[in-house]
Scaffold this motif. Sequence first.
Motif, PDB file in Angstrom:
ATOM      1  N   ARG A  40       0.827  -1.211   0.000  1.00 51.14           N
ATOM      2  CA  ARG A  40       0.000   0.000   0.000  1.00 51.14           C
ATOM      3  C   ARG A  40       0.862   1.263   0.000  1.00 51.14           C
ATOM      4  NH1 ARG A  40      -3.419   0.353   4.955  1.00 51.14           N
ATOM      5  NH2 ARG A  40      -1.677  -0.764   5.905  1.00 51.14           N
ATOM      6  N   TYR A  55      -3.695   3.909  -1.396  1.00 49.24           N
ATOM      7  CA  TYR A  55      -3.732   3.201  -2.677  1.00 49.24           C
ATOM      8  C   TYR A  55      -3.150   1.816  -2.460  1.00 49.24           C
ATOM      9  CZ  TYR A  55      -2.953   1.963  -7.553  1.00 49.24           C
ATOM     10  OH  TYR A  55      -2.972   1.321  -8.767  1.00 49.24           O
ATOM     11  N   PRO A  56      -3.823   0.769  -2.969  1.00 52.23           N
ATOM     12  CA  PRO A  56      -5.136   0.791  -3.623  1.00 52.23           C
ATOM     13  C   PRO A  56      -6.258   1.024  -2.619  1.00 52.23           C
ATOM     14  CG  PRO A  56      -4.354  -1.462  -3.386  1.00 52.23           C
ATOM     15  CD  PRO A  56      -3.231  -0.587  -2.936  1.00 52.23           C
ATOM     16  N   SER A  77      -9.674  -5.528  -7.908  1.00 50.97           N
ATOM     17  CA  SER A  77      -9.806  -4.142  -8.350  1.00 50.97           C
ATOM     18  C   SER A  77      -8.783  -3.874  -9.447  1.00 50.97           C
ATOM     19  CB  SER A  77      -9.563  -3.188  -7.168  1.00 50.97           C
ATOM     20  OG  SER A  77      -9.394  -1.859  -7.610  1.00 50.97           O
ATOM     21  N   GLU A  79      -6.998  -1.449  -9.283  1.00 55.82           N
ATOM     22  CA  GLU A  79      -5.876  -1.001  -8.483  1.00 55.82           C
ATOM     23  C   GLU A  79      -5.296  -2.200  -7.741  1.00 55.82           C
ATOM     24  OE1 GLU A  79      -7.401   1.937  -5.875  1.00 55.82           O
ATOM     25  OE2 GLU A  79      -7.628   3.460  -7.425  1.00 55.82           O
ATOM     26  N   GLN A  80      -4.007  -2.441  -7.925  1.00 58.40           N
ATOM     27  CA  GLN A  80      -3.343  -3.566  -7.288  1.00 58.40           C
ATOM     28  C   GLN A  80      -2.229  -3.058  -6.380  1.00 58.40           C
ATOM     29  OE1 GLN A  80      -4.376  -6.714  -7.550  1.00 58.40           O
ATOM     30  NE2 GLN A  80      -6.008  -6.101  -8.945  1.00 58.40           N
ATOM     31  N   TYR A 106       5.692   4.285 -10.373  1.00 60.78           N
ATOM     32  CA  TYR A 106       4.311   4.746 -10.259  1.00 60.78           C
ATOM     33  C   TYR A 106       4.282   6.241  -9.952  1.00 60.78           C
ATOM     34  CZ  TYR A 106       3.060  -0.202  -9.868  1.00 60.78           C
ATOM     35  OH  TYR A 106       2.887  -1.549 -10.102  1.00 60.78           O
ATOM     36  N   PHE A 108       1.587   9.051  -8.566  1.00 58.33           N
ATOM     37  CA  PHE A 108       0.283   9.266  -7.941  1.00 58.33           C
ATOM     38  C   PHE A 108      -0.074  10.755  -7.977  1.00 58.33           C
ATOM     39  CE2 PHE A 108       1.928   5.363  -6.125  1.00 58.33           C
ATOM     40  CZ  PHE A 108       0.844   4.516  -6.255  1.00 58.33           C
ATOM     41  N   SER A 119      -4.964   9.009  -6.828  1.00 56.48           N
ATOM     42  CA  SER A 119      -5.177   8.091  -7.943  1.00 56.48           C
ATOM     43  C   SER A 119      -3.890   7.966  -8.750  1.00 56.48           C
ATOM     44  CB  SER A 119      -6.311   8.580  -8.851  1.00 56.48           C
ATOM     45  OG  SER A 119      -5.988   9.841  -9.421  1.00 56.48           O
ATOM     46  N   LEU A 120      -3.807   6.913  -9.535  1.00 57.91           N
ATOM     47  CA  LEU A 120      -2.619   6.661 -10.342  1.00 57.91           C
ATOM     48  C   LEU A 120      -2.666   7.524 -11.595  1.00 57.91           C
ATOM     49  CD1 LEU A 120      -0.076   4.899 -10.371  1.00 57.91           C
ATOM     50  CD2 LEU A 120      -1.373   3.198 -11.660  1.00 57.91           C
ATOM     51  N   GLN A 123       2.010   5.024 -14.980  1.00 57.90           N
ATOM     52  CA  GLN A 123       3.045   4.100 -14.545  1.00 57.90           C
ATOM     53  C   GLN A 123       3.959   3.775 -15.719  1.00 57.90           C
ATOM     54  OE1 GLN A 123       1.634   0.025 -13.633  1.00 57.90           O
ATOM     55  NE2 GLN A 123      -0.414   0.783 -14.097  1.00 57.90           N
TER      56      GLN A 123
END
Length: 226
Positions: A40, A55-56, A77, A79-80, A106, A108, A119-120, A123
């Motif tokens: 996370r 996140y996620p 999801s 989101e991983q 990543y 964010f 949120s992403l 990536q």
Amino acid sequence: VVVAVLVTGCMPGRAASINPGWTVVTADAETVYAALPDGRVVALGAANGQEVWVYPVPQEQSGGGGLGKIFSAQEPSAEQPLDGVYGSPVLTENLLLVPSYNQHLYAFNLDASAGQVGSLAWQFAAEGAIVGGVTVYDGVAYFGSSDHNVYAVDVATGQPVWEKPFATENSVWGAPAVDDQRVYVGSMDHYVYAVDRATGQQIWREELSGSVVGGVVLDEGRVFVG
């Protein structure tokens, strides 16, 4: 057996549960950002420690039991969780950059006007595990990978800046140092490299007597490396 387990856990592409990272933290005046060993990424209020975003986002688990929001394998999801994170997160004006052992960098979103905070945004996929940290200079993120390469990625778009990554002869685990003209980086191949910041082409390299595992420091025209 113990050695075999440890080596297996250090192989790229493993799930976060098999390859947990460290707890790595960065902060500004208002928020503390941390990547956790369970994959996370969390943002906490600097004044009170209260969660701002995570996140996620945990998924609602149906079926009762009073468990509330958890990570649900039954209801996956988009989101991983991230894989292991060893390099500290990096803050830019609008983004939080987090390198992961699963070969991805990543980004964010921290700007509410650009979408949901946390949120992403994008990536970027390298071809090997990203173990070290990231250096951001003039809108470009520079970092190395276990695939022997050094990458330059536009922070605004997540797209590569160089025509191709700069290739060394072994893994790059330490964060580069950057100035107006060059990127300086060490490699496990026993060399320190100076790379043209605009083109990604080698300017010089210097052989040392051992692997360069950590990052490079630049000060007053000198490069310091362990």
